[in-house]
Each structure stands twice: as structure tokens, then as C-alpha cells.
Design a protein around this motif. Structure first.
Motif, PDB file in Angstrom:
ATOM      1  N   LEU A 121       0.957  -1.391  -0.019  1.00 47.44           N
ATOM      2  CA  LEU A 121       0.051  -0.148  -0.042  1.00 47.44           C
ATOM      3  C   LEU A 121       0.824   1.248   0.060  1.00 47.44           C
ATOM      4  O   LEU A 121       0.673   2.453   0.560  1.00 47.44           O
ATOM      5  CB  LEU A 121      -0.974  -0.208   1.151  1.00 47.44           C
ATOM      6  CG  LEU A 121      -1.842  -0.990   1.211  1.00 47.44           C
ATOM      7  CD1 LEU A 121      -2.881  -0.926   2.516  1.00 47.44           C
ATOM      8  CD2 LEU A 121      -2.921  -0.901   0.205  1.00 47.44           C
ATOM      9  N   LYS A 158      -1.097   4.355  -1.112  1.00 47.26           N
ATOM     10  CA  LYS A 158      -2.130   4.661  -0.390  1.00 47.26           C
ATOM     11  C   LYS A 158      -2.027   5.414   1.015  1.00 47.26           C
ATOM     12  O   LYS A 158      -2.794   5.316   1.913  1.00 47.26           O
ATOM     13  CB  LYS A 158      -2.869   3.404   0.017  1.00 47.26           C
ATOM     14  CG  LYS A 158      -3.392   2.564  -1.434  1.00 47.26           C
ATOM     15  CD  LYS A 158      -4.515   3.411  -2.362  1.00 47.26           C
ATOM     16  CE  LYS A 158      -4.676   2.712  -3.584  1.00 47.26           C
ATOM     17  NZ  LYS A 158      -5.882   3.530  -4.315  1.00 47.26           N
ATOM     18  N   LEU A 188     -10.671   3.209   0.361  1.00 49.31           N
ATOM     19  CA  LEU A 188     -10.026   1.867   0.312  1.00 49.31           C
ATOM     20  C   LEU A 188     -11.140   0.738   0.240  1.00 49.31           C
ATOM     21  O   LEU A 188     -12.072   0.780   0.938  1.00 49.31           O
ATOM     22  CB  LEU A 188      -8.811   1.697   1.493  1.00 49.31           C
ATOM     23  CG  LEU A 188      -7.906   2.638   1.738  1.00 49.31           C
ATOM     24  CD1 LEU A 188      -6.962   2.325   2.903  1.00 49.31           C
ATOM     25  CD2 LEU A 188      -6.848   2.646   0.741  1.00 49.31           C
ATOM     26  N   GLN A 221      -7.808  -3.700   1.140  1.00 49.27           N
ATOM     27  CA  GLN A 221      -6.805  -2.790   1.562  1.00 49.27           C
ATOM     28  C   GLN A 221      -7.139  -2.317   2.969  1.00 49.27           C
ATOM     29  O   GLN A 221      -6.114  -2.224   3.531  1.00 49.27           O
ATOM     30  CB  GLN A 221      -6.787  -1.718   0.750  1.00 49.27           C
ATOM     31  CG  GLN A 221      -6.511  -1.919  -0.683  1.00 49.27           C
ATOM     32  CD  GLN A 221      -6.944  -0.817  -1.676  1.00 49.27           C
ATOM     33  OE1 GLN A 221      -7.857  -0.012  -1.634  1.00 49.27           O
ATOM     34  NE2 GLN A 221      -6.012  -0.595  -2.934  1.00 49.27           N
ATOM     35  N   ARG A 229      -5.357  -4.779   5.108  1.00 48.48           N
ATOM     36  CA  ARG A 229      -4.113  -4.634   4.970  1.00 48.48           C
ATOM     37  C   ARG A 229      -3.440  -3.595   5.876  1.00 48.48           C
ATOM     38  O   ARG A 229      -2.292  -3.580   6.590  1.00 48.48           O
ATOM     39  CB  ARG A 229      -3.390  -4.671   3.453  1.00 48.48           C
ATOM     40  CG  ARG A 229      -3.462  -5.853   2.770  1.00 48.48           C
ATOM     41  CD  ARG A 229      -2.899  -5.834   1.725  1.00 48.48           C
ATOM     42  NE  ARG A 229      -3.723  -5.440   0.460  1.00 48.48           N
ATOM     43  CZ  ARG A 229      -3.488  -5.071  -0.939  1.00 48.48           C
ATOM     44  NH1 ARG A 229      -2.265  -4.750  -1.207  1.00 48.48           N
ATOM     45  NH2 ARG A 229      -4.646  -4.579  -1.650  1.00 48.48           N
TER      46      ARG A 229
END
Length: 229
Positions: free
Chosen positions: A133, A136, A144, A148, A151
Motif C-alpha cells: 500500500l 495509499k 480503500l 486494502q 492490510r
């Protein structure tokens, strides 16, 4: 300190409306440093109760949990908080991300009231890169996908480099492909960082790929076998 977790006659009852419900019935288990363990069983079998007891999120009705030589029953609230911070990371089915914080800020959140010897931001950035990520960092949870967000939750659990990662149905809200990605990520972190993983799941196809699989029913351990990791 040894990082072995030993449960002796671990027992949990819930009381309500004059009825006692036994969620965990005198369980004896031991986990060695660096193990990757799955725990399976139907709803109500005691899986999540067991995880919350070894993670000190709840107190047992009887029995004991030892972490190395330390008897966790003898720790006061501050000592328990310090123990969790130093040794345990948690990942849940619900991601529990703070909606107004970015991915980077969510990963750093457990450190906000702690003095540490490392650069908090750099470690958080590194972990988000490790879980895929890196692009991000400044995204809010609402920006997200579910995978995601999970994570980010894994990276947050690892920010203080715990010796054990306790994951309670971490793929339960995800589609099969994304769930596989999260499982593979936990497996990779276990191998590369030496972090022990205890993974509660309803998904037998994931459970059998752990190094060890424990099956529970009605608060008892009914099977404890090597997996196919």
C-alpha cells in the motif's frame, strides 16, 4: 523472555440471567515461538474466546496463561497494557480503522502515547510498503477496498514488532481471492519476520495450509494436528 505461550486448564464461563454458559472448558495448549497456527470450529466452539484470553483482552474464569515464565494473572492493568504493546498484535474481522485518519495515521495510532526508539513515521511507511500500500499512505479508510483496509489493519498490528499476531477471522468479510491475499500476507510476515501467528477461521481450505491446525468444539480442543504449510 521466552516467547512460548502455555495455557493450563484455561476456562471461561459467562454468567447471565441465572444461567452459566461455558465458552472454554479447561483447555491445555502450548505454542512455540514463530509457529503459524490455525484454529477452526463452528460458531460457539470457543475459538474467539480462546484468542481473547491468550491476548489478555479478557480474563479467564479459571486456569492460567503463561508467556515464557510470566504468569499473566499476576500482572496489573498497566503491566498487561505494556505486555500487549510489547508482545501481541491483533487483527480482527472488523478492521477497526479510525475513519478520519489516513492509512499512515491509522498504522501509527498505537504509538501515539508511547515513547519509542525508532522513527514512527518511517516504520509505518515501511510496513505499508510491505503490505502493498505504498501508494495509499494518505488515503482515508472510505477510499480503500475491504482488502486494502485489512492490510492497513495488519500493518497497524505489526507497528511495534510483536512476537505474536492474533488474527480473529481476518478474512471473514472478504471475498475468496482477497482472503487468499490476506492469508498469504500473514504467511509471508510469519516467515520473514519470525512473528508467530494464531489465526482463527471458518475456512478449512485456509486452515489446512497453516503449520498446525487446532479444531475446537463446545469449548474443547478435539483435534491438534500438523497442517500442510
Amino acid at each position: 523472555m521466552s516467547h512460548t505461550i502455555k495455557c493450563t486448564q484455561l476456562h471461561k464461563e459467562f454468567k447471565g440471567d441465572g444461567v452459566n454458559t461455558t465458552a472454554l472448558n479447561k483447555v491445555n495448549l502450548e505454542f512455540s515461538k514463530g509457529e503459524f497456527v490455525s484454529i477452526v470450529g463452528s460458531s460457539g466452539s470457543g475459538k474467539s474466546t480462546f484468542l481473547s484470553l491468550i491476548g489478555t483482552l479478557d480474563n479467564p474464569s479459571g486456569g492460567a496463561v503463561h508467556y515464557g515464565e510470566a504468569d499473566l494473572r499476576k500482572l496489573n492493568l498497566k503491566e498487561l497494557a505494556d505486555f500487549r504493546f510489547e508482545h501481541i498484535g491483533f487483527v480482527f474481522q472488523q478492521y477497526h480503522l479510525l475513519p478520519t485518519l489516513t492509512a499512515l495515521e491509522n498504522v501509527m495510532a498505537p504509538l501515539l502515547s508511547r515513547k519509542v526508539s525508532y522513527d514512527k513515521r518511517k516504520r509505518a511507511e515501511q510496513l505499508l510498503e510491505e503490505v502493498g500500500l505504498a501508494t495509499k499512505l494518505h488515503s482515508l479508510p472510505s477510499q480503500l477496498s475491504g482488502g486494502q483496509q485489512q492490510r492497513v489493519a495488519v500493518a497497524r498490528a505489526l507497528i511495534h514488532e510483536p512476537h505474536w499476531l492474533l488474527a480473529d477471522e481476518p478474512t471473514g468479510n472478504l471475498d475468496t481471492e482477497t482472503g487468499e491475499m490476506i492469508f498469504d500476507l500473514l504467511h509471508k510476515l510469519n516467515k520473514e519476520k519470525g512473528c508467530g501467528v494464531i489465526f482463527v477461521t471458518h475456512e478449512p481450505e485456509l486452515a489446512v495450509r497453516a503449520g498446525r491446525m487446532i479444531e475446537m468444539k463446545d469449548g474443547h480442543v478435539i483435534r491438534d494436528t500438523e497442517g500442510g504449510q
